[in-house]
Every structure is written in structure tokens, then in C-alpha cells.
Design a protein around this motif. Structure first.
Motif, PDB file in Angstrom:
ATOM      1  N   THR A 163       0.838  -1.188   0.000  1.00 24.35           N
ATOM      2  CA  THR A 163       0.000   0.000   0.000  1.00 24.35           C
ATOM      3  C   THR A 163       0.882   1.251   0.000  1.00 24.35           C
ATOM      4  OG1 THR A 163      -0.096   0.091   2.417  1.00 24.35           O
ATOM      5  CG2 THR A 163      -1.771  -1.239   1.302  1.00 24.35           C
ATOM      6  N   TRP A 164       0.248   2.402  -0.197  1.00 22.85           N
ATOM      7  CA  TRP A 164       1.025   3.639  -0.276  1.00 22.85           C
ATOM      8  C   TRP A 164       1.788   3.902   1.023  1.00 22.85           C
ATOM      9  CZ3 TRP A 164       1.435   8.451   2.052  1.00 22.85           C
ATOM     10  CH2 TRP A 164       2.059   9.446   1.310  1.00 22.85           C
ATOM     11  N   SER A 165       1.126   3.753   2.160  1.00 23.31           N
ATOM     12  CA  SER A 165       1.777   4.035   3.448  1.00 23.31           C
ATOM     13  C   SER A 165       2.889   3.025   3.742  1.00 23.31           C
ATOM     14  CB  SER A 165       0.738   4.036   4.582  1.00 23.31           C
ATOM     15  OG  SER A 165       0.094   2.773   4.671  1.00 23.31           O
ATOM     16  N   LYS A 166       2.677   1.744   3.419  1.00 21.48           N
ATOM     17  CA  LYS A 166       3.723   0.745   3.665  1.00 21.48           C
ATOM     18  C   LYS A 166       4.890   0.911   2.686  1.00 21.48           C
ATOM     19  CE  LYS A 166       0.877  -2.804   5.870  1.00 21.48           C
ATOM     20  NZ  LYS A 166       0.401  -4.215   5.834  1.00 21.48           N
ATOM     21  N   SER A 167       4.577   1.366   1.486  1.00 24.84           N
ATOM     22  CA  SER A 167       5.656   1.654   0.535  1.00 24.84           C
ATOM     23  C   SER A 167       6.527   2.795   1.056  1.00 24.84           C
ATOM     24  CB  SER A 167       5.066   2.030  -0.825  1.00 24.84           C
ATOM     25  OG  SER A 167       4.402   0.935  -1.407  1.00 24.84           O
ATOM     26  N   ARG A 168       5.897   3.772   1.660  1.00 26.02           N
ATOM     27  CA  ARG A 168       6.662   4.875   2.226  1.00 26.02           C
ATOM     28  C   ARG A 168       7.527   4.403   3.385  1.00 26.02           C
ATOM     29  NH1 ARG A 168       4.637  10.667   4.885  1.00 26.02           N
ATOM     30  NH2 ARG A 168       6.719  11.625   4.750  1.00 26.02           N
ATOM     31  N   ASP A 169       6.979   3.513   4.211  1.00 27.74           N
ATOM     32  CA  ASP A 169       7.773   2.959   5.311  1.00 27.74           C
ATOM     33  C   ASP A 169       9.011   2.222   4.782  1.00 27.74           C
ATOM     34  OD1 ASP A 169       5.978   3.957   7.139  1.00 27.74           O
ATOM     35  OD2 ASP A 169       4.835   2.082   7.317  1.00 27.74           O
ATOM     36  N   GLU A 170       8.828   1.491   3.693  1.00 26.52           N
ATOM     37  CA  GLU A 170       9.956   0.765   3.105  1.00 26.52           C
ATOM     38  C   GLU A 170      11.037   1.740   2.630  1.00 26.52           C
ATOM     39  OE1 GLU A 170      10.501  -2.851  -0.064  1.00 26.52           O
ATOM     40  OE2 GLU A 170       9.429  -1.067  -0.754  1.00 26.52           O
ATOM     41  N   CYS A 171      10.620   2.833   1.996  1.00 24.91           N
ATOM     42  CA  CYS A 171      11.591   3.827   1.535  1.00 24.91           C
ATOM     43  C   CYS A 171      12.343   4.456   2.706  1.00 24.91           C
ATOM     44  CB  CYS A 171      10.892   4.918   0.732  1.00 24.91           C
ATOM     45  SG  CYS A 171      10.249   4.376  -0.876  1.00 24.91           S
ATOM     46  N   ARG A 172      11.621   4.740   3.774  1.00 24.50           N
ATOM     47  CA  ARG A 172      12.272   5.333   4.940  1.00 24.50           C
ATOM     48  C   ARG A 172      13.286   4.385   5.558  1.00 24.50           C
ATOM     49  NH1 ARG A 172       7.211   8.260   8.140  1.00 24.50           N
ATOM     50  NH2 ARG A 172       7.173  10.203   6.894  1.00 24.50           N
ATOM     51  N   GLN A 173      12.972   3.100   5.589  1.00 23.58           N
ATOM     52  CA  GLN A 173      13.927   2.127   6.118  1.00 23.58           C
ATOM     53  C   GLN A 173      15.210   2.077   5.295  1.00 23.58           C
ATOM     54  OE1 GLN A 173      11.818  -1.606   6.300  1.00 23.58           O
ATOM     55  NE2 GLN A 173      10.484  -0.928   7.987  1.00 23.58           N
ATOM     56  N   LYS A 174      15.108   2.445   4.032  1.00 17.20           N
ATOM     57  CA  LYS A 174      16.285   2.462   3.152  1.00 17.20           C
ATOM     58  C   LYS A 174      17.005   3.806   3.176  1.00 17.20           C
ATOM     59  CE  LYS A 174      14.357  -0.953  -0.075  1.00 17.20           C
ATOM     60  NZ  LYS A 174      15.353  -2.005   0.261  1.00 17.20           N
ATOM     61  N   GLY A 175      16.559   4.726   4.030  1.00 17.02           N
ATOM     62  CA  GLY A 175      17.226   6.020   4.154  1.00 17.02           C
ATOM     63  C   GLY A 175      16.665   7.103   3.268  1.00 17.02           C
ATOM     64  N   GLY A 176      15.509   6.872   2.615  1.00 13.01           N
ATOM     65  CA  GLY A 176      14.922   7.872   1.732  1.00 13.01           C
ATOM     66  C   GLY A 176      13.450   8.079   2.005  1.00 13.01           C
ATOM     67  N   ASP A 177      12.698   8.361   0.942  1.00 18.11           N
ATOM     68  CA  ASP A 177      11.251   8.533   1.034  1.00 18.11           C
ATOM     69  C   ASP A 177      10.675   8.319  -0.365  1.00 18.11           C
ATOM     70  OD1 ASP A 177       8.687   9.078   1.968  1.00 18.11           O
ATOM     71  OD2 ASP A 177       9.377  10.775   3.196  1.00 18.11           O
ATOM     72  N   LEU A 178       9.360   8.269  -0.464  1.00 15.80           N
ATOM     73  CA  LEU A 178       8.745   8.161  -1.791  1.00 15.80           C
ATOM     74  C   LEU A 178       9.165   9.360  -2.638  1.00 15.80           C
ATOM     75  CD1 LEU A 178       5.137   6.899  -0.953  1.00 15.80           C
ATOM     76  CD2 LEU A 178       6.913   5.646  -2.191  1.00 15.80           C
ATOM     77  N   VAL A 179       9.352   9.138  -3.934  1.00 20.36           N
ATOM     78  CA  VAL A 179       9.936  10.141  -4.809  1.00 20.36           C
ATOM     79  C   VAL A 179       9.082  11.403  -4.867  1.00 20.36           C
ATOM     80  CG1 VAL A 179       8.812   9.224  -6.885  1.00 20.36           C
ATOM     81  CG2 VAL A 179      10.935  10.526  -7.102  1.00 20.36           C
ATOM     82  N   GLN A 180       9.787  12.544  -4.896  1.00 21.28           N
ATOM     83  CA  GLN A 180       9.155  13.848  -5.072  1.00 21.28           C
ATOM     84  C   GLN A 180       9.683  14.425  -6.383  1.00 21.28           C
ATOM     85  OE1 GLN A 180       9.272  16.496  -1.706  1.00 21.28           O
ATOM     86  NE2 GLN A 180       9.375  18.299  -3.019  1.00 21.28           N
ATOM     87  N   ILE A 181       8.800  14.711  -7.324  1.00 21.21           N
ATOM     88  CA  ILE A 181       9.201  15.142  -8.668  1.00 21.21           C
ATOM     89  C   ILE A 181       9.145  16.661  -8.746  1.00 21.21           C
ATOM     90  CG2 ILE A 181       8.692  14.952 -11.135  1.00 21.21           C
ATOM     91  CD1 ILE A 181       7.325  12.240 -10.457  1.00 21.21           C
ATOM     92  N   ASP A 182      10.333  17.267  -8.983  1.00 23.38           N
ATOM     93  CA  ASP A 182      10.448  18.726  -8.939  1.00 23.38           C
ATOM     94  C   ASP A 182      10.730  19.362 -10.285  1.00 23.38           C
ATOM     95  OD1 ASP A 182      10.102  18.748  -6.136  1.00 23.38           O
ATOM     96  OD2 ASP A 182      12.229  18.299  -5.834  1.00 23.38           O
ATOM     97  N   SER A 183      10.882  18.571 -11.337  1.00 24.26           N
ATOM     98  CA  SER A 183      11.214  19.173 -12.632  1.00 24.26           C
ATOM     99  C   SER A 183      10.750  18.256 -13.757  1.00 24.26           C
ATOM    100  CB  SER A 183      12.716  19.419 -12.754  1.00 24.26           C
ATOM    101  OG  SER A 183      13.417  18.195 -12.823  1.00 24.26           O
ATOM    102  N   ARG A 184      10.647  18.829 -14.931  1.00 24.40           N
ATOM    103  CA  ARG A 184      10.289  18.060 -16.117  1.00 24.40           C
ATOM    104  C   ARG A 184      11.382  17.040 -16.448  1.00 24.40           C
ATOM    105  NH1 ARG A 184       6.880  18.515 -20.411  1.00 24.40           N
ATOM    106  NH2 ARG A 184       7.616  17.630 -22.387  1.00 24.40           N
ATOM    107  N   GLU A 185      12.647  17.427 -16.232  1.00 29.20           N
ATOM    108  CA  GLU A 185      13.749  16.508 -16.504  1.00 29.20           C
ATOM    109  C   GLU A 185      13.683  15.283 -15.596  1.00 29.20           C
ATOM    110  OE1 GLU A 185      14.567  20.357 -18.132  1.00 29.20           O
ATOM    111  OE2 GLU A 185      14.084  19.762 -16.069  1.00 29.20           O
ATOM    112  N   GLU A 186      13.326  15.487 -14.350  1.00 30.51           N
ATOM    113  CA  GLU A 186      13.209  14.358 -13.425  1.00 30.51           C
ATOM    114  C   GLU A 186      12.058  13.437 -13.840  1.00 30.51           C
ATOM    115  OE1 GLU A 186      13.328  13.628  -8.596  1.00 30.51           O
ATOM    116  OE2 GLU A 186      12.565  15.522  -9.393  1.00 30.51           O
ATOM    117  N   GLN A 187      10.929  14.006 -14.256  1.00 25.99           N
ATOM    118  CA  GLN A 187       9.810  13.213 -14.744  1.00 25.99           C
ATOM    119  C   GLN A 187      10.221  12.397 -15.969  1.00 25.99           C
ATOM    120  OE1 GLN A 187       6.828  12.543 -13.628  1.00 25.99           O
ATOM    121  NE2 GLN A 187       5.748  11.752 -15.436  1.00 25.99           N
TER     122      GLN A 187
END
Length: 293
Positions: A163-187
Motif C-alpha cells: 500500500t502507499w503508506s507501507k511503501s513509504r515505510d519501506e523507503c524510509r527504512q532504506k534512508g529515503g522517502d517516496l519520490v518527489q518530482i520537482d522538474s520536467r527533466e526528473e519526470q
């Protein structure tokens, strides 16, 4: 030595012929005494060939001790002067280092401002069709094994269905978070990577965007608001569809393989569904890191 010590007195007797009354000289001599004064001198004790220097009786005598004191005083004065010049040079050197340090800080601030200006421009530019542009990786940074690098960011494409919340927990355990897209190049980068990884049209991934706090108010996982001029919604999205979940669609996924015009592949979906996810965290670097404030 007094003058008397240098004079010797002596009596010298001279004989003078005695004249008689007839005018002829007599054979008997008449003694005459005369005083002779002789100046007695002391013999010189200097070695032959040496020169005798006169000594002035009226001035002070120059002793070896006084010569040593004068030489030491001169050396001390020279040392003080040299120390003064050294201290002055050190002060100038310190000022030069401080100037260089200030200039370096100014360069860092200038680079930070330029980076922030570029990032701001990317977030407000219109999303008209443009050819994909992928930024080269920063050679001064790196990502750990299993992560994909883009610029100074690292991305992990998890294949776990959560699920979305458990996916976020997994990212945090790896030292990050769910992706945040800040530019067209990143997309563009993310969409190209998903096309490489997807074998089926509808394999999709959670991203870090939700309106679960307030319907219609989309926020990234860091709490920042979605820039409405930089969105990649699929036509007709978001629709908050409640057909399969009465709570609506409060989380965002991306990854439709085909049919999405101009990178538009975001869909709002129920947060309870299990999908794959994309994690993001900064790349490791040994150099200074620029941050926009």
C-alpha cells in the motif's frame, strides 16, 4: 710614575787650567763642578716589530666586556626588527587566507543561487511537448548498489507490492522517502526508467504525492504543496474515483507504458491498493552540497 721618578742627578767634575798673574797657564788644574740632570726612561716590554699604540690618559678605556655588550645589543636590536617584519608578514598572510575563504564562500553562495534559480525556472515553465532531456550524473557523487543515479539523487525502484503508506515505510527504512518530482527533466528520467523495467502496460509505481489530509490539496511527502504549473496528470485525472473505495482516490501512482501524451502518466488511486514504488534519497558525496532555502 711621577716626574721625579724619571730624573737622576749626578755631579760631573771638569778641570780648568789655572792662570798665573804673568798670563801663562799653570800646570795645576782647577776643578769645576757642574750639575747634570739625566731623564731616566723605562725600557719597552713590547716585542720587536710590534707597534705601540698610544693610550689616551684623558678618555675612558674600551674593555672587552663593553665590546661584547655593544655587539649583543646590536644583535638583539636586529632580532627585534626581524621579528617585527615576520609578524607583519604573518598578519598579511592571514588576511590573504581570510580573503580567499570569503571569496570561496561567495562562490558557493553564487552557485547555490544559480541552482535555485534554475530549479525555480524548471518548476514554473509550461509543460508543452518537448524532447526528453536527461541530466548527466554528477561524477563527485555516487549511489549505493541497487539504486539508480540521476544528477545528485538516487532512486530505488521497488518491486514489492505494498500500500502507499507501507511503501513509504519501506523507503524510509532504506534512508529515503517516496519520490518527489520537482522538474520536467526528473519526470522524463523516471518515465524512461519505467519503460525499461515494465513488461506490461499497467505495471505502475507509487510516488510521494497525496491529498489524504484535505481533498483536492495535493502535498508531497516533505509537506510542500504541488506546483500546479508542473504536473503530469493523465487526461481526466485526478478524478477521485470512489467505484472501488468509498474513501476515494487520495494517493498518486505513475507508470502507464503507452498512450500517455507528453509524460502525462499520473493517476490518483486508492491508497489501499498494493503497487510497486519509487524511493528517492540524496547521493553520497565527499564535496560540499548545495541546498536551496
Amino acid at each position: 710614575m711621577s716626574e721625579a721618578d724619571g730624573i737622576v742627578y749626578s755631579d760631573v767634575k771638569f778641570t780648568r787650567p789655572k792662570r798665573n798673574t804673568s798670563g801663562t797657564a799653570s800646570s795645576e788644574a782647577e776643578p769645576t763642578y757642574s750639575e747634570v740632570r739625566i731623564l731616566k726612561t723605562h725600557p719597552s716590554t713590547e716585542l720587536p716589530g710590534s707597534q705601540q699604540h698610544p693610550v689616551s690618559n684623558g678618555g675612558s678605556k674600551v674593555t672587552p666586556e663593553r665590546v661584547v655588550i655593544v655587539v649583543l645589543s646590536a644583535l638583539l636590536a636586529a632580532a627585534v626588527i626581524a621579528l617585527g617584519f615576520t609578524s607583519l608578514d604573518n598578519m598579511h598572510t592571514k588576511q590573504s587566507f581570510q580573503t580567499l575563504r570569503d571569496e570561496l564562500e561567495a562562490v558557493k553562495r553564487n552557485l547555490t543561487e544559480r541552482r535555485c534559480e534554475v530549479k525555480s525556472y524548471n518548476t514554473v515553465q509550461q509543460t508543452s511537448p518537448q524532447p526528453p532531456v536527461v541530466k548527466e550524473n554528477d561524477p563527485r557523487s555516487k549511489c549505493e548498489h541497487g539504486w539508480e543515479q540521476y544528477g545528485r539523487q538516487c532512486y530505488y525502484f521497488s518491486i514489492d507490492l505494498l500500500t502507499w503508506s507501507k511503501s513509504r515505510d519501506e523507503c524510509r527504512q532504506k534512508g529515503g522517502d517516496l519520490v518527489q518530482i520537482d522538474s520536467r527533466e526528473e519526470q522524463t528520467f523516471l518515465e524512461l526508467k519505467l519503460r525499461e523495467k515494465n513488461n506490461f502496460e499497467w505495471v505502475v509505481f507509487w510516488i510521494g504525492l497525496t491529498d489524504s489530509e484535505k481533498e483536492g490539496t495535493w502535498l508531497w511527502v516533505d509537506g510542500s504543496s504541488l506546483n500546479e504549473s508542473l504536473t503530469f496528470w493523465f487526461p481526466g485525472e485526478p478524478d477521485n474515483w470512489t467505484g472501488r473505495d468509498s474513501d476515494g482516490a487520495d494517493c498518486v501512482r505513475m507508470g502507464k507504458k503507452a498512450g500517455a501524451p507528453d509524460l502525462k502518466c499520473w493517476f490518483d488511486q486508492s491508497c489501499k491498493y498494493a503497487y510497486r514504488s519509487i524511493c528517492e534519497k540524496p547521493a553520497e558525496t565527499g564535496h560540499f552540497t548545495l541546498h536551496c532555502v
